[in-house]
Design a protein around this motif. Structure first.
Motif, PDB file in Angstrom:
ATOM      1  N   ALA A 156       0.666  -1.428  -0.527  1.00 22.48           N
ATOM      2  CA  ALA A 156      -0.278   0.194   0.057  1.00 22.48           C
ATOM      3  C   ALA A 156       1.029   1.195   0.194  1.00 22.48           C
ATOM      4  O   ALA A 156       0.265   2.111  -0.303  1.00 22.48           O
ATOM      5  N   LYS A 157       1.914   0.933   0.121  1.00 26.58           N
ATOM      6  CA  LYS A 157       3.024   2.742   0.765  1.00 26.58           C
ATOM      7  C   LYS A 157       3.739   2.849  -0.872  1.00 26.58           C
ATOM      8  O   LYS A 157       4.491   3.724  -0.816  1.00 26.58           O
ATOM      9  N   GLY A 158       4.091   1.603  -1.153  1.00 22.48           N
ATOM     10  CA  GLY A 158       4.611   1.543  -3.173  1.00 22.48           C
ATOM     11  C   GLY A 158       5.716   1.051  -2.900  1.00 22.48           C
ATOM     12  O   GLY A 158       6.246   1.463  -3.803  1.00 22.48           O
ATOM     13  N   ASN A 159       5.760  -0.031  -1.735  1.00 19.07           N
ATOM     14  CA  ASN A 159       7.806  -0.524  -1.591  1.00 19.07           C
ATOM     15  C   ASN A 159       6.899  -1.864  -2.280  1.00 19.07           C
ATOM     16  O   ASN A 159       6.016  -2.768  -2.379  1.00 19.07           O
ATOM     17  N   PRO A 160       8.127  -2.547  -3.110  1.00 21.28           N
ATOM     18  CA  PRO A 160       7.933  -3.918  -3.486  1.00 21.28           C
ATOM     19  C   PRO A 160       7.959  -4.759  -2.827  1.00 21.28           C
ATOM     20  O   PRO A 160       8.959  -5.066  -1.607  1.00 21.28           O
ATOM     21  N   LYS A 161       7.240  -5.677  -2.730  1.00 17.96           N
ATOM     22  CA  LYS A 161       7.508  -7.149  -1.595  1.00 17.96           C
ATOM     23  C   LYS A 161       6.865  -8.799  -2.612  1.00 17.96           C
ATOM     24  O   LYS A 161       6.071  -8.099  -3.288  1.00 17.96           O
ATOM     25  N   ALA A 162       8.758  -8.941  -2.440  1.00 15.50           N
ATOM     26  CA  ALA A 162       8.002 -10.656  -2.921  1.00 15.50           C
ATOM     27  C   ALA A 162       7.006 -11.523  -2.977  1.00 15.50           C
ATOM     28  O   ALA A 162       6.707 -11.648  -1.614  1.00 15.50           O
ATOM     29  N   LYS A 163       6.770 -12.255  -3.596  1.00 16.10           N
ATOM     30  CA  LYS A 163       5.623 -13.723  -2.947  1.00 16.10           C
ATOM     31  C   LYS A 163       5.766 -14.969  -3.606  1.00 16.10           C
ATOM     32  O   LYS A 163       6.215 -13.763  -5.339  1.00 16.10           O
ATOM     33  N   VAL A 164       5.210 -15.774  -3.410  1.00 18.74           N
ATOM     34  CA  VAL A 164       5.868 -17.277  -4.529  1.00 18.74           C
ATOM     35  C   VAL A 164       4.077 -17.118  -4.309  1.00 18.74           C
ATOM     36  O   VAL A 164       3.506 -16.962  -3.852  1.00 18.74           O
ATOM     37  N   VAL A 165       3.331 -17.053  -6.158  1.00 13.40           N
ATOM     38  CA  VAL A 165       2.223 -17.796  -6.320  1.00 13.40           C
ATOM     39  C   VAL A 165       1.971 -18.879  -6.901  1.00 13.40           C
ATOM     40  O   VAL A 165       3.033 -19.147  -7.676  1.00 13.40           O
ATOM     41  N   LYS A 166       1.196 -18.872  -6.870  1.00 16.92           N
ATOM     42  CA  LYS A 166       0.245 -20.257  -7.200  1.00 16.92           C
ATOM     43  C   LYS A 166       0.085 -20.302  -8.659  1.00 16.92           C
ATOM     44  O   LYS A 166       0.273 -20.060  -9.663  1.00 16.92           O
ATOM     45  N   HIS A 167      -0.615 -21.763  -9.334  1.00 17.20           N
ATOM     46  CA  HIS A 167      -0.420 -22.034 -11.084  1.00 17.20           C
ATOM     47  C   HIS A 167      -1.061 -21.181 -10.695  1.00 17.20           C
ATOM     48  O   HIS A 167      -2.356 -20.754 -10.656  1.00 17.20           O
ATOM     49  N   ASP A 168      -1.568 -20.503 -12.195  1.00 16.61           N
ATOM     50  CA  ASP A 168      -2.724 -20.017 -13.012  1.00 16.61           C
ATOM     51  C   ASP A 168      -4.136 -21.118 -13.248  1.00 16.61           C
ATOM     52  O   ASP A 168      -5.047 -20.991 -13.048  1.00 16.61           O
ATOM     53  N   LEU A 169      -3.352 -22.354 -13.393  1.00 13.56           N
ATOM     54  CA  LEU A 169      -4.883 -23.614 -13.468  1.00 13.56           C
ATOM     55  C   LEU A 169      -4.584 -24.476 -12.423  1.00 13.56           C
ATOM     56  O   LEU A 169      -3.417 -25.119 -12.213  1.00 13.56           O
ATOM     57  N   GLU A 170      -5.273 -25.032 -11.203  1.00 17.61           N
ATOM     58  CA  GLU A 170      -5.721 -26.339 -10.542  1.00 17.61           C
ATOM     59  C   GLU A 170      -6.546 -27.499 -10.737  1.00 17.61           C
ATOM     60  O   GLU A 170      -7.447 -26.370 -10.939  1.00 17.61           O
ATOM     61  N   GLU A 171      -6.308 -28.389 -11.347  1.00 18.18           N
ATOM     62  CA  GLU A 171      -7.318 -29.076 -12.300  1.00 18.18           C
ATOM     63  C   GLU A 171      -7.030 -30.510 -12.289  1.00 18.18           C
ATOM     64  O   GLU A 171      -5.946 -30.806 -12.201  1.00 18.18           O
ATOM     65  N   PHE A 172      -7.995 -30.826 -12.388  1.00 15.29           N
ATOM     66  CA  PHE A 172      -7.719 -32.310 -12.522  1.00 15.29           C
ATOM     67  C   PHE A 172      -8.398 -33.004 -14.106  1.00 15.29           C
ATOM     68  O   PHE A 172      -9.224 -32.965 -14.688  1.00 15.29           O
ATOM     69  N   VAL A 173      -7.368 -34.135 -14.973  1.00 13.33           N
ATOM     70  CA  VAL A 173      -7.933 -34.040 -15.777  1.00 13.33           C
ATOM     71  C   VAL A 173      -9.576 -35.073 -15.794  1.00 13.33           C
ATOM     72  O   VAL A 173     -10.173 -34.724 -16.649  1.00 13.33           O
TER      73      VAL A 173
END
Ligand SMILES: [Zn+2]
Length: 185
Positions: free
Chosen positions: A108-125
């Motif tokens: 919110a203060k405009g500082n960079p914050k690193a994070k690990v994001v999940k996959h665009d898709l989590e699904e079962f065949v």
């Protein structure tokens, strides 16, 4: 069971440098450490792993722990047995995948914050087999996959649009992607 052995992965680091310039410019000023593990993966998800190192661990892993610098960084571990079997283009794909997990957001203060994001898709065949393209993110994934099948991705990688610009992808995928991005690792 013997403990996995870890070794610095300069080969992976070189691919990271190239791909950051090409597709992940938001990571240009972010430290990304690359290590090999000798662990044989039990699933494809274990080909590589991404962890965000923060706090005291980041400080201890820094150049001068005494100066109190706790600058967080991403740690990429790649299975050496898998790496050894991959073609150069598949190595790029694996590293690109891992870098897609590494995201920098603004606080919110405009500082960079690193994070690990999940996959665009989590699904079962099975769910796709039974219910079809029931969500926008599933449809998007299948659309892009169909394009890859048509242009044989690994035979002519230049023929497929492989933009790693996550902002562009986010625009296309919309709120579904944001849902995954906000989930914890
Ligand atoms: Zn992944």
């Amino acid at each position: 069971m013997p403990k996995p052995e870890f070794n610095p992965a300069s080969e992976v680091s070189m691919v990271v440098q190239t791909l950051v310039r090409e597709f992940h410019p938001h990571l240009v000023r972010t430290r990304v450490e690359c290590w090999f593990t000798d662990k044989e993966p039990d699933t494809s998800a274990a080909w590589g792993h991404v962890k965000l190192v923060t706090g005291l661990a980041a400080r201890l892993a820094g150049q001068n722990p005494e100066d109190g610098d706790e600058t967080e960084f991403f740690l990429l571990t790649v299975s050496k047995p898998v790496w050894n079997t991959l073609s150069p283009e598949k190595r790029r794909a694996l590293v690109d995948h891992l870098l897609c997990h590494c995201w920098i957001e603004e606080t919110a203060k405009g500082n960079p914050k690193a994070k690990v994001v999940k996959h665009d898709l989590e699904e079962f065949v099975q769910v796709i087999q039974r219910h079809g393209l029931w969500r926008d993110d599933v449809t998007k994934f299948v659309e892009v996959g169909s394009q890859c099948l048509q242009s044989s991705l690994f035979e002519s990688p230049d023929a497929v649009e492989t933009s790693g610009d996550r902002n562009a992808q986010r625009g296309a995928i919309g709120p579904v992607d944001a849902t995954f991005a906000n989930a914890s690792k």
